[in-house]
Design an enzyme around this catalytic site. Structure first.
Site, PDB file in Angstrom:
ATOM      1  CD  GLU A   1      44.505  44.078  44.451  1.00  0.00           C
ATOM      2  OE1 GLU A   1      43.821  45.065  44.799  1.00  0.00           O
ATOM      3  OE2 GLU A   1      44.394  43.564  43.328  1.00  0.00           O
TER       4      GLU A   1
ATOM      5  NE  ARG B   1      44.011  35.056  47.396  1.00  0.00           N
ATOM      6  CZ  ARG B   1      43.913  36.182  46.703  1.00  0.00           C
ATOM      7  NH1 ARG B   1      42.966  37.069  47.015  1.00  0.00           N
ATOM      8  NH2 ARG B   1      44.715  36.433  45.688  1.00  0.00           N
TER       9      ARG B   1
ATOM     10  CG  ASN C   1      41.057  39.240  44.587  1.00  0.00           C
ATOM     11  OD1 ASN C   1      42.110  39.269  45.218  1.00  0.00           O
ATOM     12  ND2 ASN C   1      40.982  39.645  43.333  1.00  0.00           N
TER      13      ASN C   1
ATOM     14  CD  GLU D   1      46.325  34.039  40.481  1.00  0.00           C
ATOM     15  OE1 GLU D   1      46.787  34.030  39.319  1.00  0.00           O
ATOM     16  OE2 GLU D   1      46.704  34.827  41.356  1.00  0.00           O
TER      17      GLU D   1
ATOM     18  CG  ASN E   1      40.670  41.990  40.517  1.00  0.00           C
ATOM     19  OD1 ASN E   1      40.823  42.605  41.570  1.00  0.00           O
ATOM     20  ND2 ASN E   1      41.608  41.223  39.991  1.00  0.00           N
TER      21      ASN E   1
ATOM     22  CG  ASP F   1      44.386  43.677  39.365  1.00  0.00           C
ATOM     23  OD1 ASP F   1      43.604  43.695  40.331  1.00  0.00           O
ATOM     24  OD2 ASP F   1      45.402  42.959  39.354  1.00  0.00           O
TER      25      ASP F   1
END
EC number: 3.1.1.110
Length: 289
Positions: free
Chosen positions: A17, A98, A100, A119, A145, A195
């Site tokens: 990521e 958390r 992202n 999630e 995202n 995403d």
């Protein structure tokens, strides 16, 4: 679009990521393996650094070496030589959230989202961090995202992956968001999810496709105009790099893939490079002082 696709690092990341282009090199993370990675295209050199917890994004700092990074415990400062130091705790640990994805705008403001680590619910929020502090800009998000900004600085994009929706906002000079609206709604009946995203110099949005083997380029009106195919099912985020910012780098993930699928797509979890005709925007740096 028939693209020239090169796997530049067959890393087999669990959850690659957060790619950024900084110092003529590519930086990115593997969230679940708790790693920060650095790839030097000019030499082929590769470096990796351990993180003390899940690490989710990096952002360079104005006038300083090192990065602002997201860890499960909050927002930290990281330098390869000295390690990590906490800048701020974002949310109550009891939420099991958390950070992202993240981006930096031209004013040096850091935009980042939080999400439930399992999630399982919509406890995530979108935050803006600047010299005045941290402000919550949106809330009740499943998986935050793709925060990114148009070249003129007037449109902000943000995605809720589980809702399969990319939103657009009006972005004021003072960093306030307004006029939230659906920019792209993905089909609800399949397993392809939007995403991470990045905006190119023409104002078109490149969005990685989790479960979609590639990425799509959307016009400022939300129309899909170009698609890049990659030999990995779960594509997580693009970024522009190279001396002319005309190389799209993509991180990918092995998370959630069966042994059969991994055998069929052995490069899943790798980092890919694709030359494109339209350059990206420069990587902005976080202003801490």
């Amino acid at each position: 679009m028939t693209a020239q696709v090169t796997c530049v690092w067959d890393l087999k990341a669990t959850l690659g990521e957060g790619p950024i282009w900084h110092g003529d090199t590519l930086w990115f993370v593997d969230i679940k393996q708790r790693k920060i990675h650095n790839y030097h295209p000019a030499t082929g050199e590769r470096f990796s650094f351990d993180a003390p917890d899940q690490v989710t994004f990096l952002a360079p700092i104005v006038g300083a070496t090192g990065f602002v990074v997201g860890l499960k415990t909050g927002i930290h400062r990281f330098h390869p030589a000295t390690g990590f130091s906490l800048l701020l705790e974002v949310e109550d640990a009891a939420l099991n959230n958390r950070p992202n994805d993240a981006t930096v705008d031209a004013q040096g403001r850091l935009w980042f989202g939080t999400m439930h680590d399992g999630e399982e619910n919509n406890s995530g929020s979108l935050y803006r961090m600047d010299l005045t502090g941290v402000a919550r800009m949106d809330r009740d998000i499943c998986i935050t995202n793709g925060p990114c900004v148009s070249p003129d600085g007037k449109t902000f994009y943000h995605t809720d992956t589980l809702e399969k929706t990319i939103y657009a906002f009006d972005l004021a000079e003072d960093g306030l968001l307004s006029n939230k609206r659906v920019f792209v709604q993905f089909a609800l009946g399949d397993d392809v999810y939007p995403d991470g995203s990045v905006v190119d110099s023409e104002g078109y949005l490149w969005t990685a496709l989790w479960g979609g083997f590639g990425a799509v380029r959307f016009s400022p009106q939300g129309d899909a105009v170009t698609r890049i195919e990659l030999p990995a099912p779960n594509v997580t985020k693009p970024c522009f790099g190279g001396p002319d910012l005309k190389t799209l780098y993509f991180t990918t993930a092995r998370k959630g893939l069966s042994d059969e699928t991994l055998a069929q797509y052995p490069l899943a979890g790798g980092v890919f490079a694709v030359p494109v005709d339209v350059a990206g925007q420069p990587q902005h740096e976080v202003r801490l002082v």
